[in-house]
Design an enzyme around this catalytic site. Structure first.
Site, PDB file in Angstrom:
ATOM      1  N   ASP A 227      33.712 140.976   0.905  1.00 19.10           N
ATOM      2  CA  ASP A 227      33.957 140.297   2.183  1.00 19.10           C
ATOM      3  C   ASP A 227      35.383 139.753   2.258  1.00 19.10           C
ATOM      4  OD1 ASP A 227      31.421 140.734   3.101  1.00 19.10           O
ATOM      5  OD2 ASP A 227      30.631 138.779   2.496  1.00 19.10           O
TER       6      ASP A 227
ATOM      7  N   GLU B  83      24.152 148.110   5.611  1.00 18.37           N
ATOM      8  CA  GLU B  83      25.594 147.840   5.701  1.00 18.37           C
ATOM      9  C   GLU B  83      26.142 147.555   4.294  1.00 18.37           C
ATOM     10  OE1 GLU B  83      26.403 144.160   7.639  1.00 18.37           O
ATOM     11  OE2 GLU B  83      28.543 144.568   7.902  1.00 18.37           O
TER      12      GLU B  83
END
Lengths: 428, 428
Positions: free
Chosen positions: B356, B322
């Site tokens: 993020d 990922e």
């Protein structure tokens, strides 16, 4: 075709319903075939092919000799036609390649996307009497443009163990090297798990009967992606006084001949138009080889008179057709209003057959209302878009304090610490 | 973290395995909740919320007063941080908008694609102690840029019937008007079928626990699309002598703190580096509030020494992480070799936390090896690409004969006839 004159808006939802088919639960059948393939691999494929396709194969792979034989069986005219179609499909899909664009979102923070072909893709082409070599073009050409490393084609053999020459010619023309004689659930199983001969793939494309559709659904539980949910083909035509009734009739029939579960919808602003089109349908039906299929499909079909072109478009957006033929002279004026459709054909000369074969657009499209949430197959379907970022010392100093605050507010202190350590070093 | 020194290539496949989790079959539970929602709608949501979230709601919808209260609870510093992140995310996703390009594939045959936002989208934001307001940005901003007409946010209330103020502030900041206090299976059911208060959507986005994940899977059988298959978060770091061990350790920990099923993989060309990083991990762990979670996640994790950076990249492509942190000075030289990854972070300052939260790239990414066949969320995820074609009389004369030949070879004579009728008229 049932006709409806100016139905109330409250009736529209019911009129957008698709012919319901008793969905047979094939999951157990699929899992049984898959389990056997995982264990016996090639031997399982050969056994299933003997059982279902009534032929005992010596080899699963199509040989170069078979390709040469196929080439010899195709007329030069058909070869040229296929080449023209391939060229147009390539032109249309080639421009879908995106350029890498590096964005500096904050000074020192560079972000971009790079594009990579999905490495291993499987293309399923159904067998049967009508060999879908056009689908080979529609899936094989974007796979090639995307740079997929392995493109694997599976299609069931006939009782002589042969593949239709048009499929072999077409696959060879566009550079597909790995062609296997296997169909049905067992083909999807082979592509999902791999065998000694057939390589496991990352994504499976292509149409198929209810067994293939069920197998593709189940394959998703084993880490494979699929092109889109499948359903019967459908067309919605918007016609007015500027439409040519015999063309509209022919377009409706070219959808209806696909199968008894195909659906055609005709919307028009003019009751006279609908009558003329139905008369034309009945005339044209008399000479069609697949008239029986078309007649049954027409039983599920609807002709609806509405008050305006705007209403026709609103209905079409609610129905979300796979194909929308907007057979009116002023069709282009209404483009911004079209929200839900797979592929749109504008004016009197843009027949669906053109998009099915040779104009260049893809004919693998969302059915059954999925045009609301899915796009048709395009270069995107064969590509992954990977995000990259390169942050400099200055960049992390610019966005680091914001990251620290946000990570703390989400109570993820290791996330915060990864920034704090770097910022502290840069303070020294 | 288990370490492996120069494992044989034959062992690589085993080393790319994810921690297996006993997949509980929640399908029946989901279908039961869905059935109740279809009948009792809002009342079912209120009852399920009382049962699962232990709060009896008077209203499902968040009021404007609650939004105002939330705004007052957030510090100015955090507001500015969220605004910076929102601005970067918007910049990065805005350039993903494609321009319409009309291609004349053959003279008189014009084909193009137009882009339409999916009309109705649902965003699910989990509750719990760590409120994922960052995910609200990652899903809400591309929805807005795509022109989605209705963006609906569902998130579970706490025992006081409240939503965390950071989620409300963020949703309001980016223009989400419809925020509902409902979580779990019942939220996904409401978005799938609609209730009196919550509108049915076309596509559902967002992370969630095993119940939400199962509900999203099942929702697909009812005509709804979902963002991608879900799995635990993971990172793979490639480090060499130019990497900073404490940064690598911090990045590995910021992944490991997500949960006990998170996985971190460290690849390096240098045995000394791996030892230094493990020492750093142990030091940093001592001060982390979520150290227990991180420690358990590290038990599933691997540090692997390989012969070269090329081998590290080959392993990474097999694992398809990922997040890939390529913490080497020369990382950029190897970009073309990176094939399978969700998001890539280059060099010593590009920490995963940046992506993020605030660099601009999306953090909703394919896990569990799906980076082989899926892209992360982008503007594309909220858009449909509709093909259009306009064919002139000249155009159909140019491609019509090819279509006739191909349709005939596929034994679809109504398809052929749709062209023949038009060509005959043009001959006159």
């Amino acid at each position: 075709m049932k006709t409806y004159i100016n139905p109330q808006f409250s009736e529209w939802h019911g009129l957008t319903s698709r012919p319901t088919k008793e969905a047979q639960d094939l999951q157990k059948t699929v899992l049984d075939v898959f389990a056997r393939i995982k264990i016996d691999k090639d031997q399982a494929l050969i056994d299933f092919t003997e059982h279902f396709d009534k032929v005992k194969l010596k080899s699963l792979e199509v040989s170069s000799q078979e390709i040469e034989e196929a080439k010899a069986l195709i007329s030069d005219e058909l070869k040229e036609a296929i080449q023209l179609a391939a060229s147009n499909i390539e032109k249309f899909h080639a421009v879908q390649q995106e350029q890498v664009q590096v964005i500096e979102t904050t000074k020192g923070v560079s972000c971009w996307r790079e594009f990579r072909g999905i490495e291993n893709v499987g293309i399923y082409i159904p067998g049967g009497t009508a060999p879908l070599f056009s689908t080979t073009l529609m899936l094989g050409i974007p796979a090639k443009l995307a740079g997929c490393v392995n493109t694997i084609l599976c299609t069931p053999p006939n009782k002589e163990g042969k593949i239709h020459p048009t499929i072999l010619y077409t696959a060879n023309l566009i550079g597909i090297k790995k062609i296997y004689k296997v169909g049905g659930i067992q083909a999807i199983g082979a592509l999902t798990f791999g065998t000694e001969t057939i390589q496991k793939v990352d994504k499976i494309f292509g149409p198929g009967n209810q067994y293939v559709t069920a197998a593709k659904q189940v394959a998703q539980n084993f880490g494979v992606a699929i092109d889109m949910p499948a359903g019967p083909s459908e067309v919605l035509v918007i016609a007015d006084k500027t439409s040519v009734p015999k063309y509209v009739a022919a377009d409706l029939l070219s959808q209806a001949e696909h199968g008894i579960d195909s659906q055609v919808i005709l919307l028009t602003t003019c009751e006279k138009t609908i009558k003329e089109i139905i008369t034309e349908i009945n005339t044209q039906l008399t000479v069609l080889p697949r008239a029986e299929l078309a007649r049954k499909a027409l039983e599920n079909s609807r002709g609806i008179v509405l008050n305006s072109i705007q209403e026709c478009i609103a209905f079409s957006n609610l129905y979300a057709p796979e194909h929308l033929i907007f057979a009116c002279e002023k069709a282009e004026d209404f483009i911004p209003k079209i929200i839900n459709a797979g592929s749109v054909f504008l004016g009197n000369y843009s027949c669906e057959s053109a998009g099915d074969y040779a104009s260049g657009t893809n004919h693998t499209l969302p059915t059954n209302g999925y045009a609301k949430n899915y796009s048709g197959v395009s270069l995107d379907s064969f590509i992954k878009k990977i995000t990259f970022q390169k942050i400099s010392a200055e960049g992390i100093q610019n966005i680091g304090p914001a990251i620290e605050l946000m990570a703390e507010a989400e109570e993820l202190f290791a996330h915060k610490n990864a920034v704090t350590l770097r910022l502290n070093d840069l303070k020294q």
